[in-house]
Scaffold this active site. Structure first.
Site, short mmCIF file in Angstrom:
data_model
loop_
_atom_site.label_atom_id
_atom_site.label_comp_id
_atom_site.label_asym_id
_atom_site.label_seq_id
_atom_site.Cartn_x
_atom_site.Cartn_y
_atom_site.Cartn_z
N GLU A 1 0.97 -1.30 0.10
CA GLU A 1 0.10 0.00 0.03
C GLU A 1 0.93 1.43 0.03
O GLU A 1 0.25 2.60 -0.22
CB GLU A 1 -1.05 -0.01 1.23
CG GLU A 1 -1.54 -1.36 1.45
CD GLU A 1 -2.84 -1.36 2.09
OE1 GLU A 1 -2.76 -0.73 3.15
OE2 GLU A 1 -3.96 -1.90 1.68
N ALA A 2 2.03 1.22 0.22
CA ALA A 2 3.00 2.20 0.25
C ALA A 2 3.79 2.40 -0.96
O ALA A 2 4.31 1.06 -1.18
CB ALA A 2 3.63 2.43 1.57
N LYS B 1 2.10 10.78 0.13
CA LYS B 1 3.45 10.26 1.14
C LYS B 1 4.52 11.07 0.84
O LYS B 1 4.99 11.03 -0.37
CB LYS B 1 3.57 8.73 0.65
CG LYS B 1 4.74 8.14 1.56
CD LYS B 1 5.06 6.61 0.98
CE LYS B 1 6.10 6.29 1.63
NZ LYS B 1 6.59 4.85 0.92
N THR C 1 9.69 -0.85 -1.86
CA THR C 1 10.16 -0.91 -3.11
C THR C 1 9.43 -1.77 -4.07
O THR C 1 10.07 -1.88 -5.26
CB THR C 1 11.75 -1.13 -2.90
OG1 THR C 1 11.87 -2.27 -2.09
CG2 THR C 1 12.45 -0.07 -2.50
C1 LIG Z 1 4.39 -8.02 4.08
C2 LIG Z 1 4.23 -7.67 2.84
C3 LIG Z 1 4.15 -5.99 2.71
C4 LIG Z 1 4.06 -5.42 1.51
N1 LIG Z 1 4.10 -4.13 1.43
C5 LIG Z 1 4.58 -3.40 0.31
C6 LIG Z 1 4.43 -1.94 0.26
O1 LIG Z 1 4.21 -1.21 1.15
N2 LIG Z 1 4.74 -1.34 -0.96
C7 LIG Z 1 5.10 -2.11 -2.07
O2 LIG Z 1 5.67 -1.59 -3.24
N3 LIG Z 1 4.87 -3.31 -2.05
C8 LIG Z 1 4.77 -4.27 -0.91
N4 LIG Z 1 4.69 -5.41 -0.86
C9 LIG Z 1 4.86 -6.13 -2.07
C10 LIG Z 1 3.47 -5.90 -3.03
O3 LIG Z 1 2.20 -6.73 -1.95
C11 LIG Z 1 3.58 -6.66 -4.46
O4 LIG Z 1 4.85 -6.58 -4.99
C12 LIG Z 1 2.41 -6.49 -5.17
O5 LIG Z 1 1.01 -6.83 -4.38
C13 LIG Z 1 2.39 -7.37 -6.32
O6 LIG Z 1 1.87 -8.71 -6.19
P1 LIG Z 1 1.86 -9.71 -7.49
O7 LIG Z 1 0.97 -9.17 -8.28
O8 LIG Z 1 3.13 -10.00 -7.71
O9 LIG Z 1 1.15 -10.89 -6.52
P2 LIG Z 1 -0.06 -11.25 -6.20
O10 LIG Z 1 -0.71 -10.29 -5.51
O11 LIG Z 1 0.05 -12.45 -5.35
O12 LIG Z 1 -1.07 -11.95 -7.25
C14 LIG Z 1 -0.55 -13.12 -7.93
C15 LIG Z 1 -1.60 -13.51 -8.97
O13 LIG Z 1 -1.44 -14.75 -9.59
C16 LIG Z 1 -2.77 -15.42 -9.56
N5 LIG Z 1 -2.33 -16.64 -9.65
C17 LIG Z 1 -1.41 -17.52 -8.88
N6 LIG Z 1 -1.52 -18.85 -9.21
C18 LIG Z 1 -2.22 -19.13 -10.06
C19 LIG Z 1 -2.83 -20.08 -11.02
N7 LIG Z 1 -2.20 -21.12 -10.88
N8 LIG Z 1 -3.66 -19.90 -12.04
C20 LIG Z 1 -3.98 -18.54 -12.17
N9 LIG Z 1 -3.78 -17.50 -11.57
C21 LIG Z 1 -2.93 -17.51 -10.39
C22 LIG Z 1 -3.45 -15.06 -8.29
O14 LIG Z 1 -4.86 -15.36 -8.42
C23 LIG Z 1 -3.38 -13.75 -8.30
O15 LIG Z 1 -4.13 -12.90 -9.04
C24 LIG Z 1 4.32 -6.10 0.39
C25 LIG Z 1 4.46 -7.63 0.40
C26 LIG Z 1 4.52 -8.06 1.55
C27 LIG Z 1 4.52 -9.68 1.73
#
Ligand SMILES: Cc1cc2nc3c(=O)[nH]c(=O)nc-3n(C[C@H](O)[C@H](O)[C@H](O)COP(=O)(O)OP(=O)(O)OC[C@H]3O[C@@H](n4cnc5c(N)ncnc54)[C@H](O)[C@@H]3O)c2cc1C
Length: 504
Positions: free
Chosen positions: A50-51, A79, A346
């Protein structure tokens, strides 16, 4: 773009990275690709993140999004930086601002003059008093930066804090509006060409195979395509960044909606506080080698400021990255590529950098070795620099109160970081990067905020007469305080700003 082939791009994952990639490719590469995103609601998204960093504004702008509309939709706040509490020692507090110290002009960085006076025994205020962004943040005020470079109010940037569960759906509307196709379903198999090893299709649970030329793995920590199907090795940085779990819990906001994120040191890690318009996000990022899940959840519940809005939610992760983010015809973006804990917000920045690099290097076909190697070079550099910056926060502590802080204080750090610290300690110099995320002011804020005060400074800082220098510092200090006092309170500013979106 006429005459160029159009690639079939398949994006697996509909979290923040999947929809950021889809929206950006749809907007910025029209005609170069068709987009098909697959996501599984049953699996869901990580739901945190969220940040952000100021670079996100460039992303929002390039998509043609109106900022006020975006803020209203995502219940966003502004921010100006990150407040670090209890890091150097218990009781410390400093702000890493998205802005300069001093007026941000001249050949010699402001902190050299400040160091010169301190070392001469002059009672100068703390460095952050000379940062317009820090003082705005401390005063809980916000306004958009001035465009006139002669004004103090031009010496900062800003980012957003927004609801993670509202950001991706906002981008989805844009991407679908620009022609991206979405399929709901679970990927159960990745099909590859026997000769080249390239991915040819992904098969869903219902049997349909979705074919493509280029695959973008946004499947989160599971790294379904790059990690699992292509078996790209993971480089583990746990020994430098031992936090490997988090517990998250939103709560009602009962104190200020601050224009900054807080990172408050805890016995085995740290806790975030991210104020949004409608609630405050909280989480405790901790090292499982130094505390238990139960203790972490208890510590977070006891520390949050307002009534909880959900039960504590556990999350697990590993610090590090895939050896290559792009292998064969598969580019991993977001958590599928790697993860560095959220201390400096980041991750979304890394997503954005990967998307930008992909757009700039977008290949004409699935045969893309040159583009791939350059992409990997750029992404590795980003990861390595962020890694060093994060390690600095832990290593530059003087805390001795828990095993966790004793470990990070005494651990061996990468040579690249050890050299940077030494250069600053000796002469106040910051290793220069021509590109990358954290520039001089960020490093200076953390070094000085954590108690690494330089023993020397740039000799050019000796040129001004000492009395004149002291007076001009006092004048600057007074000018910053007086200008900040005229700026609206953060929440009032947001209310007014978002009302513009409703009126439009
Ligand atoms: C504790 C924590 C705090 C964080 N805080 C920050 C922050 O303050 N600022 C920041 O920049 N980042 C932060 N992050 C990182 C941030 O949450 C992620 O970088 C961002 O949400 C992107 O996630 P993503 O889309 O890569 O993965 P996800 O949100 O996990 O999305 C994965 C997607 O893949 C799909 N998927 C998975 N497997 C399959 C499958 N087999 N078939 C079809 N679909 C599938 C899921 O349904 C989902 O749609 C944080 C992370 C953590 C763990």
């Amino acid at each position: 773009m006429a005459g160029r082939p159009s690639l079939r791009v398949v994006i697996v994952g509909g979290g923040t990275s999947g929809w950021m990639a889809a929206a950006a490719l749809a907007r910025l590469l029209p005609g170069r690709c068709s987009l098909h995103l697959i996501e599984s609601e049953a699996i869901g998204v990580i739901g945190v993140g969220e940040a952000t960093l100021p670079h996100i504004r460039g992303f929002v702008e390039r998509l043609g999004i109106r900022e006020a509309d975006f803020m209203a939709w995502t219940r966003g706040t502004f921010k100006l930086g990150i407040e670090f509490r209890d890091w150097g020692k218990i009781g410390d507090s400093y702000v890493h601002p998205f802005g300069t110290f001093g007026r941000g002009k001249g050949d010699v960085d402001f902190h050299h003059y400040w160091t010169r006076l301190r070392r001469a025994g002059v009672a100068v205020p703390p460095l952050e008093h000379f940062s317009y962004a820090c003082m705005l943040a401390r005063g809980n005020r916000f306004d958009l930066p001035a465009t006139d470079p002669d004004k103090l109010a031009s010496t900062y940037g800003y980012a957003y804090q927004f609801d993670a569960l509202l950001f991706a759906p906002y981008l989805r509307r844009i991407a679908e509006g620009l022609g991206a196709r979405r399929t709901e379903g679970k990927v159960v198999e990745v099909l590859r060409d026997g000769a080249s090893g390239n991915i040819t299709a992904v098969r869903l649970e219902d049997g349909q195979a979705i074919q493509g030329d280029l695959f973008i793995d946004c499947s989160g920590f599971r790294s379904l395509l790059l990690g699992e199907a292509l078996a790209e090795p993971f480089e583990d940085w746990n020994h430098w960044l031992p936090a490997d779990r988090a517990v998250a819990m939103p709560c009602r906001t009962e104190t200020a909606v601050t224009p900054y994120t807080s990172a408050i040191a805890m016995p085995a890690g740290w806790r975030w506080r991210i104020p949004l318009q409608h609630r405050t996000g909280n989480g405790y990022v901790y090292a499982s080698a130094f505390t238990t899940d139960e203790d972490a959840a208890r510590a977070l519940t006891g520390a949050v400021e307002g009534a909880p809005l959900a039960d504590p939610r556990p999350l697990r992760f590993r610090a590090g990255r895939r050896r290559r983010s792009w292998a064969h015809n598969c580019v991993a973006i977001g958590l599928a590529s790697g993860f560095l804990e959220p201390l400096e917000s980041t991750s979304i920045y890394l997503v954005q950098q990967a998307i930008t690099a992909l757009i700039e290097l977008f290949p004409d076909s699935a045969k893309c070795a040159i583009e791939r190697d350059e992409f990997n070079r750029l992404i590795d550099m980003e990861y390595d620099r962020i890694r060093d910056f994060l390690i600095l926060h832990y290593h530059a502590t003087t805390r001795t109160d828990t095993d966790f802080w004793n470990y990070v204080r005494t651990m061996t750090v990468p040579d690249s970081l050890a050299e940077k610290i030494e250069l600053f300690r000796r002469a106040g110099r910051v290793v220069k990067y021509r590109e990358g995320v954290f520039l001089d002011a960020s490093w200076i804020a953390v070094y000085i905020g954590q108690g690494i005060e330089p023993e020397g400074y740039d000799p050019r800082a000796d040129l001004p007469d000492a009395t004149m220098l002291t007076r001009s510092m006092q004048a600057l200090h007074g000018e910053i305080a007086a200008t900040v006092a005229q700026v609206p309170e953060h929440l009032h500013y947001i209310d007014r700003y978002c009302a513009m979106a409703a009126a439009a």
